[in-house]
Design an enzyme around this catalytic site. Sequence first.
Site, PDB file in Angstrom:
ATOM      1  N   SER A 277      12.200 -36.279  11.724  1.00  8.18           N
ATOM      2  CA  SER A 277      11.840 -34.939  12.181  1.00  8.18           C
ATOM      3  C   SER A 277      13.033 -33.985  12.119  1.00  8.18           C
ATOM      4  O   SER A 277      13.678 -33.914  11.083  1.00  8.18           O
ATOM      5  CB  SER A 277      11.267 -35.067  13.590  1.00  8.18           C
ATOM      6  OG  SER A 277      10.384 -34.027  13.836  1.00  8.18           O
ATOM      7  N   LYS A 281      15.883 -33.611   9.044  1.00  6.19           N
ATOM      8  CA  LYS A 281      16.519 -32.434   8.408  1.00  6.19           C
ATOM      9  C   LYS A 281      18.039 -32.666   8.449  1.00  6.19           C
ATOM     10  O   LYS A 281      18.761 -32.444   7.476  1.00  6.19           O
ATOM     11  CB  LYS A 281      16.187 -31.153   9.185  1.00  6.19           C
ATOM     12  CG  LYS A 281      14.691 -30.901   9.476  1.00  6.19           C
ATOM     13  CD  LYS A 281      14.490 -29.605  10.258  1.00  6.19           C
ATOM     14  CE  LYS A 281      13.248 -29.518  11.136  1.00  6.19           C
ATOM     15  NZ  LYS A 281      11.963 -29.683  10.582  1.00  6.19           N
ATOM     16  N   TRP A 368       1.772 -30.488   9.856  1.00  8.98           N
ATOM     17  CA  TRP A 368       2.778 -29.498  10.250  1.00  8.98           C
ATOM     18  C   TRP A 368       4.044 -29.621   9.375  1.00  8.98           C
ATOM     19  O   TRP A 368       4.697 -28.644   9.054  1.00  8.98           O
ATOM     20  CB  TRP A 368       3.104 -29.720  11.736  1.00  8.98           C
ATOM     21  CG  TRP A 368       4.049 -28.766  12.390  1.00  8.98           C
ATOM     22  CD1 TRP A 368       5.248 -29.079  12.965  1.00  8.98           C
ATOM     23  CD2 TRP A 368       3.873 -27.363  12.592  1.00  8.98           C
ATOM     24  NE1 TRP A 368       5.829 -27.962  13.493  1.00  8.98           N
ATOM     25  CE2 TRP A 368       5.008 -26.882  13.289  1.00  8.98           C
ATOM     26  CE3 TRP A 368       2.862 -26.451  12.247  1.00  8.98           C
ATOM     27  CZ2 TRP A 368       5.168 -25.545  13.660  1.00  8.98           C
ATOM     28  CZ3 TRP A 368       3.025 -25.109  12.616  1.00  8.98           C
ATOM     29  CH2 TRP A 368       4.165 -24.681  13.299  1.00  8.98           C
ATOM     30  N   HIS A 418       2.909 -38.057  13.055  1.00  9.49           N
ATOM     31  CA  HIS A 418       4.348 -37.796  13.077  1.00  9.49           C
ATOM     32  C   HIS A 418       5.029 -38.843  13.966  1.00  9.49           C
ATOM     33  O   HIS A 418       4.873 -38.824  15.188  1.00  9.49           O
ATOM     34  CB  HIS A 418       4.504 -36.389  13.682  1.00  9.49           C
ATOM     35  CG  HIS A 418       5.869 -35.823  13.617  1.00  9.49           C
ATOM     36  ND1 HIS A 418       6.432 -35.381  12.449  1.00  9.49           N
ATOM     37  CD2 HIS A 418       6.786 -35.589  14.586  1.00  9.49           C
ATOM     38  CE1 HIS A 418       7.639 -34.895  12.711  1.00  9.49           C
ATOM     39  NE2 HIS A 418       7.880 -35.017  13.998  1.00  9.49           N
TER      40      HIS A 418
HETATM   41  C1  GTR Z   1       8.715 -29.507  15.884  1.00 10.87           C
HETATM   42  C2  GTR Z   1       9.346 -28.651  14.838  1.00 10.87           C
HETATM   43  C3  GTR Z   1       9.552 -29.428  13.583  1.00 10.87           C
HETATM   44  C4  GTR Z   1      10.058 -30.845  13.815  1.00 10.87           C
HETATM   45  C5  GTR Z   1       9.741 -31.430  15.168  1.00 10.87           C
HETATM   46  C6  GTR Z   1      10.677 -32.476  15.751  1.00 10.87           C
HETATM   47  O1  GTR Z   1       8.418 -28.820  17.018  1.00 10.87           O
HETATM   48  O2  GTR Z   1       8.493 -27.563  14.595  1.00 10.87           O
HETATM   49  O3  GTR Z   1      10.355 -28.700  12.675  1.00 10.87           O
HETATM   50  O4  GTR Z   1      11.379 -30.973  13.489  1.00 10.87           O
HETATM   51  O5  GTR Z   1       9.666 -30.490  16.163  1.00 10.87           O
HETATM   52  O6  GTR Z   1      11.864 -32.496  15.502  1.00 10.87           O
HETATM   53  O7  GTR Z   1      10.189 -33.255  16.546  1.00 10.87           O
END
Ligand code: GTR
Length: 446
Positions: A277, A281, A368, A418
């Site tokens: 997540s 990045k 997402w 996710h």
């Molecule tokens: C979300 C965000 C994403 C993702 C995620 C995370 O809210 O929009 O970009 O990185 O968090 O890190 O859990």
Amino acid sequence: MKIDIPAKPVSCLVVTTVLLISILSVHPACAMFQKANYDESKVPAFELPAVLKTDDGKAVQTYHQWTEVRQPEILELFRQHVYGRVPDVPFETEFEIVESDDDANPPVPGALRRQVNIKVRANGQEKVFRMLIYLPRQSDGPIPCFLSLNFDGNHAIVDDPAVLVTDSWVRNLADRGITNNRTSDSLRGIKKSRWPVEEIVRRGYGLATIYYGDIDPDYHDQFQNGVHAILDKPGEDRPDDGWGSIAAWAWGLSRALDYFETAPQIDAERIALLGHSRLGKTALWAGANDPRFAIVISNNSGCGGAALSRREFGETVARINKVFPHWFCSNFHSYGQRVNELPVDQHLLIAAIAPRPVYVASASDDRWADPRGEFLALKAASPAYALCGRDDLSETEMPPVNQSVGQQMGYHLRQGKHDVTPFDWQCFMDFADRHFQIDAGNGGEK
Ligand code: GTR
């Protein structure tokens, strides 16, 4: 008898609200009100910046031109426009093993534990972040390791009473009783489903992890705390390409590598960097910047990670900057409504890792994060790998769910949400086995 309910004030309110939301949803500054696009037919037409062409239009045709010209140029573009630049100030690091355990009955069967304080000093100040390491007890030589930041504290990844609990800022978890941004013993092991430590050491790997908030707390405080506070030049205004939190976490990961280079038990040349997540990045940015990372793995990293920004599918650049302004440099904030003007898209971030092995993992329900955009970015990075004489991704279409593909550029689309699951780990370890020449059937011995 018919009763007339006075409808006027209510409908007035409804009409006004609907009107307001409609106005806000088309106003460029109101990304929060715009509904995410999940319709493939509404993905706009776009053109990606070329991988093998310099910014001033020159063709990149040789390995040397790639490593000496285009790759550094891509990194510089990401520094300037996306993640920001780490200040050029001298710093010192010191490593202190604060706890080590060679227990005959270890909490994680087959594993040794080490806890190391990484102390960084700059501008007369010090910041300490703590790394938890498990290593296989049986090994013939320096051990290849997975390195990954964690979201909830080192103690949350495993049921091990000896893991030290961070006193850094943490995100509140009301359902777990965390309401004052401080974690507690009660969270021990809550994220263990994401960290199959026993299986990792059984396969011959070490696992090293750091709580990301030890490096930089994940909220916007105008960069007053974390490593920003010690490295930013005191009294100077922040530049528009000043480093955000992703760059700070990535910088911290390189300090972990500095430690591995001093630790004889660990093979610093066989480190697989993994992140999920926002930390996916981070893994991509850290891996692109620091060629000492032998393998880079992004799990469900989405917007600002492996997904193409120009697709505007799921999370967008406008929305991510609005909700998480501290992750990126302020230059990036200006691209919300003009992603096509960005001199980069995320395929170039993946390309910047070439020729080292890279793996991108998506999840089918994680719309997402735009799974298709993640696959397409990996695919679009292929020319860099081909130029470097490495296997590029031959798949032209996304593979079926739960099927890992690729050699130097790996990919899978896991079924589900996710998350990081045992299936993901299995694919990551199989990928690392291939590149680190580890025979999985042989207890991890080379
Ligand atoms: C979300 C965000 C994403 C993702 C995620 C995370 O809210 O929009 O970009 O990185 O968090 O890190 O859990």
